[in-house]
Design a protein around this motif. Structure first.
Motif, PDB file in Angstrom:
ATOM      1  N   VAL A  19      45.895  45.746  48.396  1.00 59.36           N
ATOM      2  CA  VAL A  19      45.202  44.451  49.016  1.00 59.36           C
ATOM      3  C   VAL A  19      46.315  43.414  48.726  1.00 59.36           C
ATOM      4  O   VAL A  19      45.907  42.543  47.896  1.00 59.36           O
ATOM      5  N   PHE A  20      47.318  43.581  49.309  1.00 60.99           N
ATOM      6  CA  PHE A  20      48.516  42.759  48.948  1.00 60.99           C
ATOM      7  C   PHE A  20      47.871  40.875  48.894  1.00 60.99           C
ATOM      8  O   PHE A  20      47.464  40.602  49.729  1.00 60.99           O
ATOM      9  N   HIS A  21      48.455  40.325  47.810  1.00 65.60           N
ATOM     10  CA  HIS A  21      48.024  39.118  47.457  1.00 65.60           C
ATOM     11  C   HIS A  21      49.044  38.162  47.119  1.00 65.60           C
ATOM     12  O   HIS A  21      50.330  38.604  46.701  1.00 65.60           O
ATOM     13  N   VAL A  22      48.666  36.705  46.864  1.00 62.23           N
ATOM     14  CA  VAL A  22      49.820  36.076  46.640  1.00 62.23           C
ATOM     15  C   VAL A  22      50.656  36.266  44.953  1.00 62.23           C
ATOM     16  O   VAL A  22      51.787  35.927  44.939  1.00 62.23           O
ATOM     17  N   GLY A  23      49.869  36.797  44.424  1.00 69.09           N
ATOM     18  CA  GLY A  23      50.322  37.119  42.782  1.00 69.09           C
ATOM     19  C   GLY A  23      51.335  38.264  42.881  1.00 69.09           C
ATOM     20  O   GLY A  23      52.441  38.147  42.368  1.00 69.09           O
ATOM     21  N   PRO A 120      55.125  36.234  33.727  1.00 76.56           N
ATOM     22  CA  PRO A 120      53.697  35.797  33.655  1.00 76.56           C
ATOM     23  C   PRO A 120      53.064  36.089  34.758  1.00 76.56           C
ATOM     24  O   PRO A 120      53.640  35.640  35.992  1.00 76.56           O
ATOM     25  N   ARG A 121      51.933  36.716  34.706  1.00 79.81           N
ATOM     26  CA  ARG A 121      50.912  36.863  36.038  1.00 79.81           C
ATOM     27  C   ARG A 121      50.558  35.555  36.631  1.00 79.81           C
ATOM     28  O   ARG A 121      50.599  34.507  35.890  1.00 79.81           O
ATOM     29  N   THR A 122      50.486  35.444  37.954  1.00 77.74           N
ATOM     30  CA  THR A 122      49.737  34.432  38.571  1.00 77.74           C
ATOM     31  C   THR A 122      48.342  34.238  38.355  1.00 77.74           C
ATOM     32  O   THR A 122      47.675  35.371  38.432  1.00 77.74           O
TER      33      THR A 122
END
Ligand code: CTP
Length: 138
Positions: A19-23, A120-122
């Motif tokens: 579920v590809f996302h901006v993070g 760091p994670r979004t």
């Protein structure tokens, strides 16, 4: 896709990218900025069932196609086992291993063969949270 050269600094990273996302996009962009070529290990469906206890929404073939189509990505491969990181790093000639800081310290054992960088994670986004949000509104 550009061919690797002996001078090219290869970066490798791993993930499910379901579920590809901006993070996901941000970590891929930042990983690519650390070298000349970015190679991404997309984790196999079977591996996710073992690791997360559920089948990914998108199949490994679909997830690999999405990640491979991204401009900063030079190549993708299927990550079939979590135990094969060292082999994958060597096989792809990676100079840098990039992981999200949810894995901080967990891959320091590979510092003998490459640099290890934790990014760091979004904040405030994850596949799990998205699935939960979509299910709750469905
Ligand atoms: N990632 C990130 N920022 C986020 C989510 C993920 O930087 N908000 C990074 C992870 O650190 C990892 C890569 O994206 O390097 C792939 O993570 P993945 O586990 O596939 O995504 P998640 O959204 O964390 O999935 P889940 O909720 O299923 O754990």
């Amino acid at each position: 896709m550009s061919a690797p050269t002996s001078e090219a600094r290869t970066v490798i990273t791993f993930g499910t990218f379901d579920v590809f996302h901006v993070g996901h996009l941000r970590v891929i962009e930042r990983a690519a900025a650390l070298g000349d070529r970015l190679v991404v290990g997309v984790s196999a469906d079977e591996l996710n069932i073992r690791k997360k206890g559920r089948e990914p929404v998108f199949s490994e073939g679909e997830r690999m196609a999405i990640v491979a189509a991204l401009k900063p990505v030079h190549a993708v491969f299927l990550e079939e086992s979590l135990e094969l990181k060292r082999e994958y790093i060597l096989e792809h000639g990676a100079h840098v291993l990039v992981m999200g800081d949810d894995w901080e310290g967990r891959f320091d054992e590979f510092r003998d063969i490459c640099d290890v960088v934790y990014l760091p994670r979004t904040p405030a986004i994850s596949t799990t949270a998205l699935i939960e949000k979509i299910s709750a509104t469905g």
